[in-house]
Scaffold this active site. Sequence first.
Site, PDB file in Angstrom:
ATOM      1  N   TRP A 162     -79.846  87.820 -55.448  1.00 38.78           N
ATOM      2  CA  TRP A 162     -79.864  87.017 -54.513  1.00 38.78           C
ATOM      3  C   TRP A 162     -79.309  87.497 -52.827  1.00 38.78           C
ATOM      4  O   TRP A 162     -78.489  88.144 -52.443  1.00 38.78           O
ATOM      5  CB  TRP A 162     -78.839  85.880 -54.686  1.00 38.78           C
ATOM      6  CG  TRP A 162     -78.734  85.408 -56.285  1.00 38.78           C
ATOM      7  CD1 TRP A 162     -79.435  84.369 -56.514  1.00 38.78           C
ATOM      8  CD2 TRP A 162     -78.184  85.730 -57.233  1.00 38.78           C
ATOM      9  NE1 TRP A 162     -80.271  83.503 -57.460  1.00 38.78           N
ATOM     10  CE2 TRP A 162     -79.323  84.915 -58.158  1.00 38.78           C
ATOM     11  CE3 TRP A 162     -77.603  86.791 -58.519  1.00 38.78           C
ATOM     12  CZ2 TRP A 162     -78.767  84.885 -59.591  1.00 38.78           C
ATOM     13  CZ3 TRP A 162     -77.430  86.640 -59.286  1.00 38.78           C
ATOM     14  CH2 TRP A 162     -78.277  85.977 -60.113  1.00 38.78           C
ATOM     15  N   HIS A 177     -78.897  79.016 -55.089  1.00 41.58           N
ATOM     16  CA  HIS A 177     -79.231  78.436 -56.158  1.00 41.58           C
ATOM     17  C   HIS A 177     -78.805  77.257 -56.314  1.00 41.58           C
ATOM     18  O   HIS A 177     -77.525  77.130 -55.816  1.00 41.58           O
ATOM     19  CB  HIS A 177     -79.628  79.512 -57.587  1.00 41.58           C
ATOM     20  CG  HIS A 177     -78.122  80.463 -57.581  1.00 41.58           C
ATOM     21  ND1 HIS A 177     -77.785  81.069 -58.949  1.00 41.58           N
ATOM     22  CD2 HIS A 177     -77.389  80.175 -57.033  1.00 41.58           C
ATOM     23  CE1 HIS A 177     -76.740  81.422 -58.935  1.00 41.58           C
ATOM     24  NE2 HIS A 177     -76.016  80.634 -57.755  1.00 41.58           N
ATOM     25  N   ARG A 204     -82.630  82.202 -49.143  1.00 40.77           N
ATOM     26  CA  ARG A 204     -82.762  82.891 -49.489  1.00 40.77           C
ATOM     27  C   ARG A 204     -82.899  83.927 -47.980  1.00 40.77           C
ATOM     28  O   ARG A 204     -83.893  83.460 -47.707  1.00 40.77           O
ATOM     29  CB  ARG A 204     -83.261  83.937 -50.228  1.00 40.77           C
ATOM     30  CG  ARG A 204     -82.970  82.906 -51.967  1.00 40.77           C
ATOM     31  CD  ARG A 204     -82.890  84.234 -52.746  1.00 40.77           C
ATOM     32  NE  ARG A 204     -82.734  82.727 -54.487  1.00 40.77           N
ATOM     33  CZ  ARG A 204     -82.692  83.008 -55.175  1.00 40.77           C
ATOM     34  NH1 ARG A 204     -83.339  83.996 -55.961  1.00 40.77           N
ATOM     35  NH2 ARG A 204     -82.526  82.322 -56.790  1.00 40.77           N
ATOM     36  N   GLN A 218     -84.282  73.916 -55.922  1.00 39.83           N
ATOM     37  CA  GLN A 218     -84.610  74.430 -57.367  1.00 39.83           C
ATOM     38  C   GLN A 218     -83.526  72.987 -58.264  1.00 39.83           C
ATOM     39  O   GLN A 218     -83.670  71.645 -57.535  1.00 39.83           O
ATOM     40  CB  GLN A 218     -83.640  75.196 -57.634  1.00 39.83           C
ATOM     41  CG  GLN A 218     -84.167  76.546 -57.284  1.00 39.83           C
ATOM     42  CD  GLN A 218     -82.986  77.959 -57.648  1.00 39.83           C
ATOM     43  OE1 GLN A 218     -81.656  77.307 -58.247  1.00 39.83           O
ATOM     44  NE2 GLN A 218     -83.317  79.031 -58.065  1.00 39.83           N
ATOM     45  N   VAL A 261     -75.381  83.647 -67.833  1.00 41.57           N
ATOM     46  CA  VAL A 261     -75.157  83.027 -69.147  1.00 41.57           C
ATOM     47  C   VAL A 261     -75.123  83.696 -70.388  1.00 41.57           C
ATOM     48  O   VAL A 261     -75.823  84.984 -69.915  1.00 41.57           O
ATOM     49  CB  VAL A 261     -76.799  82.425 -69.884  1.00 41.57           C
ATOM     50  CG1 VAL A 261     -77.031  80.812 -68.753  1.00 41.57           C
ATOM     51  CG2 VAL A 261     -77.988  82.943 -68.354  1.00 41.57           C
ATOM     52  N   ALA A 315     -78.206  75.694 -70.037  1.00 37.64           N
ATOM     53  CA  ALA A 315     -78.094  75.933 -68.829  1.00 37.64           C
ATOM     54  C   ALA A 315     -79.693  76.421 -68.130  1.00 37.64           C
ATOM     55  O   ALA A 315     -80.286  77.148 -68.963  1.00 37.64           O
ATOM     56  CB  ALA A 315     -77.330  76.330 -67.386  1.00 37.64           C
TER      57      ALA A 315
HETATM   58  N1  DAH Z   1     -80.001  80.510 -60.159  1.00 36.54           N
HETATM   59  C1  DAH Z   1     -80.820  81.047 -61.783  1.00 36.54           C
HETATM   60  C2  DAH Z   1     -81.819  82.037 -59.904  1.00 36.54           C
HETATM   61  O1  DAH Z   1     -81.951  81.089 -58.933  1.00 36.54           O
HETATM   62  C3  DAH Z   1     -82.000  80.731 -61.938  1.00 36.54           C
HETATM   63  C4  DAH Z   1     -81.189  80.515 -62.999  1.00 36.54           C
HETATM   64  C5  DAH Z   1     -81.314  81.637 -64.185  1.00 36.54           C
HETATM   65  C6  DAH Z   1     -80.839  79.313 -63.490  1.00 36.54           C
HETATM   66  C7  DAH Z   1     -80.651  80.879 -66.001  1.00 36.54           C
HETATM   67  C8  DAH Z   1     -79.783  78.496 -64.582  1.00 36.54           C
HETATM   68  C9  DAH Z   1     -80.070  80.022 -65.996  1.00 36.54           C
HETATM   69  O2  DAH Z   1     -79.048  77.952 -65.224  1.00 36.54           O
HETATM   70  O3  DAH Z   1     -79.669  79.402 -67.050  1.00 36.54           O
HETATM   71  O4  DAH Z   1     -82.690  83.035 -60.158  1.00 36.54           O
END
Ligand code: DAH
Length: 347
Positions: A162, A177, A204, A218, A261, A315
Amino acid sequence: MSEKKDLIEELKALQSKAKSELEALVGEKALTSWKSEYLGKTSPVMQIFKRLADAENEERARIGQFANEVKSALESMYEQKVNATHQAALSEELAHEKLDVTIPGRRPLRGRLHITTTTLREMYRIFAEMGFQIYRSPEVESDENNFELLNIPTHHPARDLWDTFFTKKEGVILRTHTSPGQVRAMREFAPEPIRVVLPGMCYRYEQTDASHEFQFNQVELLVVGKKINFANLKGTLEEFVQRMYGKDVSTRIRPSYFPFVEPGGEMDVECFVCGGKGCSVCKQRGWLEILGCGMVHPVVLKNGGYDPQVYSGFAAGLGPERIAMLRYRIDDIRNFWANDVRFLQQF
Ligand code: DAH
């Protein structure tokens, strides 16, 4: 006696002079000055009343009455002239400004919703049907929520995923995110079960190109409860994809890594363009990546106030612009915020 007679004559003369002047004059301005000349405080008619002060009673009454008659005659001719003048002005105006009621009206420019907004709303609708509520969380976030509490410690190499905008205030950043909203929702609702979508703008520090923008939306999904398992994750996401893209679109989940996760994955949909055979849109892969997902990491559950021995959750993170790009074959993500109406009007 003769002076009194003269007064009557004077009034008669005055009336006929006033009348002929009034008949001859043109325009509002001339009207106004006529009025002050013949009906104003210092006008001859008004003066007559003063001059009568020392006349005998009977005379005074007679001449006074006559003066009053002259005065009201002047007033009524003035009214008539005013009406006539207005009428003339109106006819003049009508003659010049002809109104053609048969000319078609000008079409007003109608605004419309931004393509991202309509895509977001469609996503909300689908998730609402599955029992998800919208949970808003801030775009300006703490480093702690955006990273630390999502199991991404300060010096962990995963931070490289990120590119971050920092503010001048220590520990305050623009969220990279929507995942930090997970912690906020869990801390608000624990130990109750959760089923929310967390939408919104993310930022970003990015070198922009056709598939990278420094701001984008998102939609995060979060489900927490007892006995939530991977099958729930897969079923929910497959259902979403089918409602969004159609019943016969195939999906697959590939293993992938996100610190918050475990296990983590990415979901692909079969390429709409080639139907899975391989083409330039899917870069010959036959599949298009649409989201990241996984089972909420025990550390994150604990940070949110849930005992990972008792509770579990899943998630996912989806990109509405990416979804719109796939759907409408938009080949450059920079179009979304470039504000070119030629682009925006198409949707
Ligand atoms: N937050 C991650 C991103 O921006 C995307 C993401 C991936 C969100 C996996 C989630 C997840 O909730 O389980 O790259």
